[in-house]
Design a protein around this motif. Structure first.
Motif, PDB file in Angstrom:
ATOM      1  N   PRO A  55      -5.418  -2.238  19.286  1.00  0.00           N
ATOM      2  CA  PRO A  55      -6.567  -2.435  18.389  1.00  0.00           C
ATOM      3  C   PRO A  55      -6.305  -1.874  16.997  1.00  0.00           C
ATOM      4  O   PRO A  55      -7.016  -0.981  16.520  1.00  0.00           O
ATOM      5  N   VAL A  56      -5.259  -2.384  16.370  1.00  0.00           N
ATOM      6  CA  VAL A  56      -4.829  -1.874  15.068  1.00  0.00           C
ATOM      7  C   VAL A  56      -4.524  -3.066  14.157  1.00  0.00           C
ATOM      8  O   VAL A  56      -3.718  -3.924  14.519  1.00  0.00           O
ATOM      9  N   VAL A  57      -5.188  -3.115  12.993  1.00  0.00           N
ATOM     10  CA  VAL A  57      -4.870  -4.165  12.016  1.00  0.00           C
ATOM     11  C   VAL A  57      -4.645  -3.536  10.649  1.00  0.00           C
ATOM     12  O   VAL A  57      -5.125  -2.440  10.374  1.00  0.00           O
ATOM     13  N   THR A  58      -3.913  -4.267   9.814  1.00  0.00           N
ATOM     14  CA  THR A  58      -3.771  -3.819   8.424  1.00  0.00           C
ATOM     15  C   THR A  58      -4.512  -4.798   7.526  1.00  0.00           C
ATOM     16  O   THR A  58      -4.656  -5.978   7.861  1.00  0.00           O
ATOM     17  N   ILE A  59      -4.977  -4.271   6.385  1.00  0.00           N
ATOM     18  CA  ILE A  59      -5.563  -5.168   5.376  1.00  0.00           C
ATOM     19  C   ILE A  59      -4.886  -4.915   4.039  1.00  0.00           C
ATOM     20  O   ILE A  59      -4.480  -3.772   3.748  1.00  0.00           O
ATOM     21  N   MET A  60      -4.723  -5.964   3.264  1.00  0.00           N
ATOM     22  CA  MET A  60      -4.213  -5.802   1.895  1.00  0.00           C
ATOM     23  C   MET A  60      -4.628  -7.007   1.036  1.00  0.00           C
ATOM     24  O   MET A  60      -4.825  -8.102   1.558  1.00  0.00           O
ATOM     25  N   PRO A  61      -4.782  -6.791  -0.267  1.00  0.00           N
ATOM     26  CA  PRO A  61      -5.186  -7.906  -1.131  1.00  0.00           C
ATOM     27  C   PRO A  61      -3.994  -8.764  -1.556  1.00  0.00           C
ATOM     28  O   PRO A  61      -2.857  -8.291  -1.526  1.00  0.00           O
ATOM     29  N   PHE A  62      -4.275 -10.011  -1.959  1.00  0.00           N
ATOM     30  CA  PHE A  62      -3.233 -10.846  -2.584  1.00  0.00           C
ATOM     31  C   PHE A  62      -3.829 -11.550  -3.793  1.00  0.00           C
ATOM     32  O   PHE A  62      -5.044 -11.748  -3.864  1.00  0.00           O
ATOM     33  N   GLU A  63      -2.958 -11.954  -4.692  1.00  0.00           N
ATOM     34  CA  GLU A  63      -3.419 -12.594  -5.933  1.00  0.00           C
ATOM     35  C   GLU A  63      -3.362 -14.118  -5.847  1.00  0.00           C
ATOM     36  O   GLU A  63      -4.306 -14.785  -6.216  1.00  0.00           O
ATOM     37  N   THR A  64      -2.223 -14.646  -5.382  1.00  0.00           N
ATOM     38  CA  THR A  64      -2.057 -16.110  -5.431  1.00  0.00           C
ATOM     39  C   THR A  64      -1.654 -16.666  -4.068  1.00  0.00           C
ATOM     40  O   THR A  64      -1.171 -15.934  -3.197  1.00  0.00           O
ATOM     41  N   GLU A  65      -1.827 -17.990  -3.951  1.00  0.00           N
ATOM     42  CA  GLU A  65      -1.442 -18.690  -2.712  1.00  0.00           C
ATOM     43  C   GLU A  65       0.058 -18.504  -2.439  1.00  0.00           C
ATOM     44  O   GLU A  65       0.470 -18.297  -1.297  1.00  0.00           O
ATOM     45  N   GLU A  66       0.857 -18.576  -3.510  1.00  0.00           N
ATOM     46  CA  GLU A  66       2.313 -18.439  -3.349  1.00  0.00           C
ATOM     47  C   GLU A  66       2.654 -17.048  -2.807  1.00  0.00           C
ATOM     48  O   GLU A  66       3.486 -16.899  -1.914  1.00  0.00           O
ATOM     49  N   ASN A 100       0.808 -11.867  13.592  1.00  0.00           N
ATOM     50  CA  ASN A 100       0.202 -13.043  12.983  1.00  0.00           C
ATOM     51  C   ASN A 100      -0.607 -12.736  11.731  1.00  0.00           C
ATOM     52  O   ASN A 100      -1.410 -11.794  11.731  1.00  0.00           O
ATOM     53  N   PRO A 101      -0.437 -13.528  10.676  1.00  0.00           N
ATOM     54  CA  PRO A 101      -1.239 -13.337   9.474  1.00  0.00           C
ATOM     55  C   PRO A 101      -2.625 -13.973   9.606  1.00  0.00           C
ATOM     56  O   PRO A 101      -2.769 -15.045  10.192  1.00  0.00           O
ATOM     57  N   ASN A 102      -3.609 -13.286   9.053  1.00  0.00           N
ATOM     58  CA  ASN A 102      -4.963 -13.823   8.937  1.00  0.00           C
ATOM     59  C   ASN A 102      -5.248 -13.863   7.429  1.00  0.00           C
ATOM     60  O   ASN A 102      -5.406 -12.826   6.795  1.00  0.00           O
ATOM     61  N   ILE A 103      -5.249 -15.084   6.870  1.00  0.00           N
ATOM     62  CA  ILE A 103      -5.280 -15.239   5.405  1.00  0.00           C
ATOM     63  C   ILE A 103      -6.681 -15.665   4.970  1.00  0.00           C
ATOM     64  O   ILE A 103      -7.166 -16.728   5.385  1.00  0.00           O
ATOM     65  N   ILE A 104      -7.292 -14.840   4.132  1.00  0.00           N
ATOM     66  CA  ILE A 104      -8.698 -15.076   3.784  1.00  0.00           C
ATOM     67  C   ILE A 104      -8.827 -15.375   2.287  1.00  0.00           C
ATOM     68  O   ILE A 104      -8.501 -14.523   1.449  1.00  0.00           O
ATOM     69  N   PHE A 105      -9.298 -16.586   1.972  1.00  0.00           N
ATOM     70  CA  PHE A 105      -9.525 -16.964   0.570  1.00  0.00           C
ATOM     71  C   PHE A 105     -11.002 -16.798   0.219  1.00  0.00           C
ATOM     72  O   PHE A 105     -11.876 -16.863   1.100  1.00  0.00           O
ATOM     73  N   SER A 106     -11.261 -16.628  -1.069  1.00  0.00           N
ATOM     74  CA  SER A 106     -12.632 -16.311  -1.506  1.00  0.00           C
ATOM     75  C   SER A 106     -13.602 -17.475  -1.290  1.00  0.00           C
ATOM     76  O   SER A 106     -14.810 -17.274  -1.262  1.00  0.00           O
ATOM     77  N   VAL A 144       0.771 -14.993  -1.020  1.00  0.00           N
ATOM     78  CA  VAL A 144       0.345 -14.757   0.363  1.00  0.00           C
ATOM     79  C   VAL A 144       1.207 -15.560   1.340  1.00  0.00           C
ATOM     80  O   VAL A 144       1.512 -15.108   2.450  1.00  0.00           O
ATOM     81  N   LEU A 145       1.625 -16.742   0.918  1.00  0.00           N
ATOM     82  CA  LEU A 145       2.489 -17.544   1.796  1.00  0.00           C
ATOM     83  C   LEU A 145       3.806 -16.806   2.049  1.00  0.00           C
ATOM     84  O   LEU A 145       4.301 -16.744   3.182  1.00  0.00           O
TER      85      LEU A 145
END
Ligand code: NDP
Length: 478
Positions: A386-397, A253-259, A399-400
């Protein structure tokens, strides 16, 4: 200690006398034995269920309601005993079993006991034809409920309660890794006055007991929660037998975090959605995508919080992360962490934990891995630990696209205060459940289930009662 099958209201040894070791993951030691039931045991359970069906299916709603409510009350009375058993069997913190698992099992019986008294069906007035159609929803007969080890009694009862409420008789199999609370449930059902044969609990391996259940010609429906590969196997057997199937399967499952989110709330909840129950919840947000403008801040704060999580014996009050459910599962997670070393960077955790007094227990550090692409094994395969990954995204498109770029489609979480973005994304995410600014908030009336490889069908509320009934239309000309 020997766990027994619960058939026709009595506790029985398996006919084959074949037993499996049951481990306490906090110590890595065998503490009980559980039946590895064969086709013979399943046949006996089905016979008992068939015998009980005519009477149970004609039992008034009011009486079914009273019995299910009584089961719920007895679970609440014995909450401590059940929570201790669950924690010992599964390795989850005792505090979690007390606060979530057992109260929810009690709620399942209460909720569906009440829901059946409110269940209604449609009628269609065929104006111009002088006819009226009405729909009957009748119990199916003998049905099966097969559940996994991560939320043992919680998920076991999530299936059994609606099946019983709708008037079916049930053959239920918990995971052989966590059979204890299902075993204890038998006594409670007897005490609550559930007639014998209405619920039969048969323990054993998926490949023996589970298979015998799925293949049994008299079992009309199967509600299954577990891994995607197992779900596919069950579907292959059940489809040519025309059994009704509900499959609740894996997730990534994605966990999408906006600023623009409420940062502190997001941070606290993200720790929980990553590591609750040792990350062994199908709904955990294992792929965390963070808008680039707050990525560095999030990375620092998240790591700081994760470092504070205490890995410890499940019975200790201070424990945040208990034991992993089994040695095999611990090894599977460690394998993925090895793969992660080539695909990303481990920011925190990544190691097995040896606790001196429980040195054979299956403990693992909460682990955060930084990746730079969604297109890697650790972002595509379900790790369920108990393992998650994190990565940055630039735009809504962007990340979707990444959120949907997986075979799974169980749940998704979005953190934002932008209403239009919320509406756009919740429509476009390929997930059966979308949480906005929250996680794991469950209303038992809502439909629950996944898209794509996360499952087929919906459970929850009236959806469960519809699944556990057959629909018949009656047309009357006047
Ligand atoms: P499995 O698929 O291994 O097992 C689930 C159940 O199916 C167990 O009772 C198992 O028995 C039984 N089983 C295994 N093989 C067969 C078979 N051939 N025929 C019939 N029954 C069989 O899952 P896990 O127990 O490992 O649970 C973890 C999985 O469950 C994860 O993928 C997780 O995502 C998923 N899950 C999904 C949820 C959802 O709601 N979508 C919720 C919770 C978990 P045994 O254990 O004895 O082998």
């Amino acid at each position: 200690m020997k766990i027994k099958n619960f058939i026709n209201g009595t506790f029985e040894d398996p006919k084959s006398k074949d037993w499996l070791d049951n481990f306490n993951p906090a110590y890595g030691k065998v503490y009980a034995q559980t039946p590895n039931s064969s086709k013979k045991d399943v046949d006996l359970a089905v016979k008992a269920a068939e015998k009980a069906f005519p009477s149970w299916s004609h039992t008034p709603f009011e009486k079914r309601n009273r019995i299910l409510i009584k089961i719920s009350e007895l679970l609440e009375i014995h909450l401590d005993k059940f929570a201790e058993a669950e924690s010992k069997d599964n390795g989850k913190p005792l505090s979690l079993a007390k606060a979530i698992d057992i109260p929810r099992a009690a709620s399942n019986f209460r909720f569906f006991g009440n829901a059946i008294t409110q269940f209604s069906s449609e009628s269609h007035d065929s104006i111009g034809e002088n006819a009226i159609n009405y729909t009957l929803r009748q119990p199916l007969g003998v049905v099966a409920c097969i559940s996994p080890w991560n939320l043992p009694l919680y998920l076991f009862t999530w299936k059994i309660a609606p099946a019983l409420a709708a008037g079916n008789c049930v053959i239920a199999k918990p995971s052989e890794i966590t059979p204890m609370t299902a075993y204890l449930l038998g006594d409670i059902c007897n005490e609550a006055g559930l007639p014998k044969g209405v619920l039969n609990i048969v323990h054993g391996l998926g490949t023996t007991t589970g298979k015998a259940i799925v293949e049994h010609p008299e079992i009309k429906a199967i509600s299954f929660t577990g891994g995607t590969a197992t779900g596919a196997e069950i579907a292959k057997t059940a489809a040519p037998l025309f059994k009704k199937l509900s499959l609740e399967l894996g997730g990534k499952n994605p966990n999408i975090i906006f600023s623009d989110c409420d940062y502190n709330d997001m941070l606290e909840t993200t720790v929980r959605s990553s590591f609750a129950n040792q990350g062994q919840i199908c709904l955990c947000g294992s792929r965390i995508f963070v808008e680039a403008t707050i990525y560095q801040r999030f990375k620092t704060d998240f790591i700081e919080k994760v470092k504070l999580l205490k890995v410890g014996h499940p019975s200790q009050e201070s424990t945040d992360i208990g034991a992993i459910v089994s040695k095999g599962h611990l090894e599977k997670i460690l394998n993925y962490i090895d793969i992660a070393k080539t695909e990303g960077e481990i920011l925190v955790g990544g190691n097995q934990v040896i606790i001196p007094s429980f040195k054979n227990g299956y403990y693992l550090e909460p682990t955060v891995i930084e990746v730079n692409s969604n297109n890697c094994i650790i972002n595509q395969e379900e790790i369920f630990g108990p393992v998650v990954t994190i990565m940055p995204f630039e735009t809504e498109e962007d990340v979707l696209k990444m959120a949907n770029d997986t075979n799974y489609g169980l749940s998704a979480t979005i953190w934002t205060n932008n209403l239009k973005r919320t509406m756009r994304l919740s429509h476009q995410l390929e997930a059966g459940i979308v949480w906005i600014n929250t996680w794991m908030l469950r209303d038992l009336r809502t439909p629950f289930g996944g898209m794509k490889a996360s499952g087929v069908g919906r459970e929850g509320g009236l959806e469960s009662l519809r699944f556990f009934t057959k629909t018949k239309n009656v047309c009357i000309k006047y």
